[in-house]
Scaffold this active site. Sequence first.
Site, PDB file in Angstrom:
ATOM      1  CG  HIS A 145     -35.807  97.007 -41.268  1.00 20.58           C
ATOM      2  ND1 HIS A 145     -36.641  96.031 -41.758  1.00 20.58           N
ATOM      3  CD2 HIS A 145     -35.873  98.053 -42.130  1.00 20.58           C
ATOM      4  CE1 HIS A 145     -37.191  96.470 -42.886  1.00 20.58           C
ATOM      5  NE2 HIS A 145     -36.745  97.685 -43.126  1.00 20.58           N
ATOM      6  CG  ASP A 178     -44.526  98.064 -41.424  1.00 17.12           C
ATOM      7  OD1 ASP A 178     -44.419  98.715 -42.483  1.00 17.12           O
ATOM      8  OD2 ASP A 178     -43.564  97.803 -40.678  1.00 17.12           O
ATOM      9  CG  HIS A 182     -38.010  97.991 -47.111  1.00 16.50           C
ATOM     10  ND1 HIS A 182     -37.973  99.359 -47.268  1.00 16.50           N
ATOM     11  CD2 HIS A 182     -37.179  97.476 -48.040  1.00 16.50           C
ATOM     12  CE1 HIS A 182     -37.146  99.658 -48.257  1.00 16.50           C
ATOM     13  NE2 HIS A 182     -36.661  98.534 -48.740  1.00 16.50           N
TER      14      HIS A 182
END
Length: 532
Positions: A145, A178, A182
Amino acid sequence: MAPELTPIEGDPKKRCYFFDSDVSGFHYGPGHPMKPTRIRMCHSLVMNYGLYKRMEIFRAKPATKREMTQFHSDEYVEFLSRITPVNMNSYIKEQHKYNVGDDCPVFDGLFDYCSISAGGSMEGAARLSRDKCDIAINWAGGLHHAKKSEASGFCYVNDIVLGVLELLRYHQRVLYVDIDVHHGDGVEEAFYTTDRVMTCSFHKYGEFFPGTGELRDTGIGKGKNFALNFPLRDGITDESYKSVFEPVIRQVMETYDPGAVVLQCGTDSLSGDKLGCLNLSMRGHANCVRFVKSFNKPLLMLGGGGYTMRNVSRAWAFETGLATGVELGPEIPMNEYYEYFGPDYQLDVKSSNMEDMNTPGYLERVKNIVMQNIRLVGGPPSVQMTDIPRVPIDAMMEDANEDEDLIPPDERRHPRLLDTRRQADGELSDSDDEGEGGRRNHASHRDADNLAHSTGRRAAVGIMSAGSTHGIGTSMATAVTGGTPTPVAGSSNNQSDMDVDEETPLAQMVGRKKKKPGRKSSTGAPMAVDTS
């Protein structure tokens, strides 16, 4: 009794694994869901299952400020290196500017933790690029992130972007996958305008942190169609996940033909995670690792999210086993965290009976759109490669321990040198590992010439609330110029063992200011990676 290991056929790969014992000494603060102790819990399982015999284990040199600025801004890295719980009140304006404070608290050793995380990913990428290994593992990494000049979702320095930049020095194209619950917004943002990196994220979307990763977000400019997003709903099962993951990744491999793959193995997509809302079992999650590994590309495996500690360590240990060519047995061996795996002391993480909101029709529609986006790529883009400039890490990779020969034989070796030693096959006697793999040493102990003792090779997330905290919207409108992402997750100190899995109401996780100080990790001269 030796732990049960089932060999996987056709797996002659070289593996390297990065672990720094200092990582468990960091603590984000009381009640914070991110607990670096989970990495030590995983390492304890890895060691007690005997996986250390099947791979080289390294303690990476922490990344330097200069290396971090290959992606992050100079001012942001300087801020991270200066701020501490003691002086944080002098940096109120900067904390607001760089989004440090709530989800991303200030704690003792913050910069040291970032350095350890980034150092492992960068050195893993460097070893892959130089054919020193086929698979590199850094469970302290995967902090996806972090932005160029902003902390986000427990992440301060984006080790993934730094690792990808190192891979791009040697490979024309890199694929990033990924499987965190999230969206991998920091990595996507970093490479949103380039065709040299394809990002592919499978994540929960809709009133969920970070609020990005919409199906129509596919990149801009040269990067158009090189960002793939597969938005999911709550409760997806192993079968449903496999039905979309494998066809998409297979099509990406055939169309894009990457030179290397980076796999972010966030375990908050597992069933029962404190902040996640998917319903994958450990084996369903590990199937993604098994499938990506089957393409025999240089593979960098990284950690990420995961907030139910005992399940995080289970999944990552099992996936470490897959990377080393074995499937771990169901019985958890004795280890320093053994009591946390009760009452059944089994390795598996099972799915629950929660409702799967992902209907077959929905998954099929989204899959068809994603597959069409992949076809629009039209084949692997060509890249003009030039001579690779030499940087300090190149010399280190050529002989990581060249100074060891200069140490007088009667002086104690530095712990970093001892950490790099690996047990060679046949090194132990029957009394040490009798019965493992059906091997017995029938040589006479009286005949020294028959004993071949090897010396071994040297080895050297606003996530806390269900809603989004930044930029929720139907489309990701923040494309980055220059193709670069953001910072990676923070660190922690003095984590109490009893704090490993405590339940904390999400409402209490917001608005924290000061964190309990703890032990700082040791620092060293990190490796330098230049992408010029």
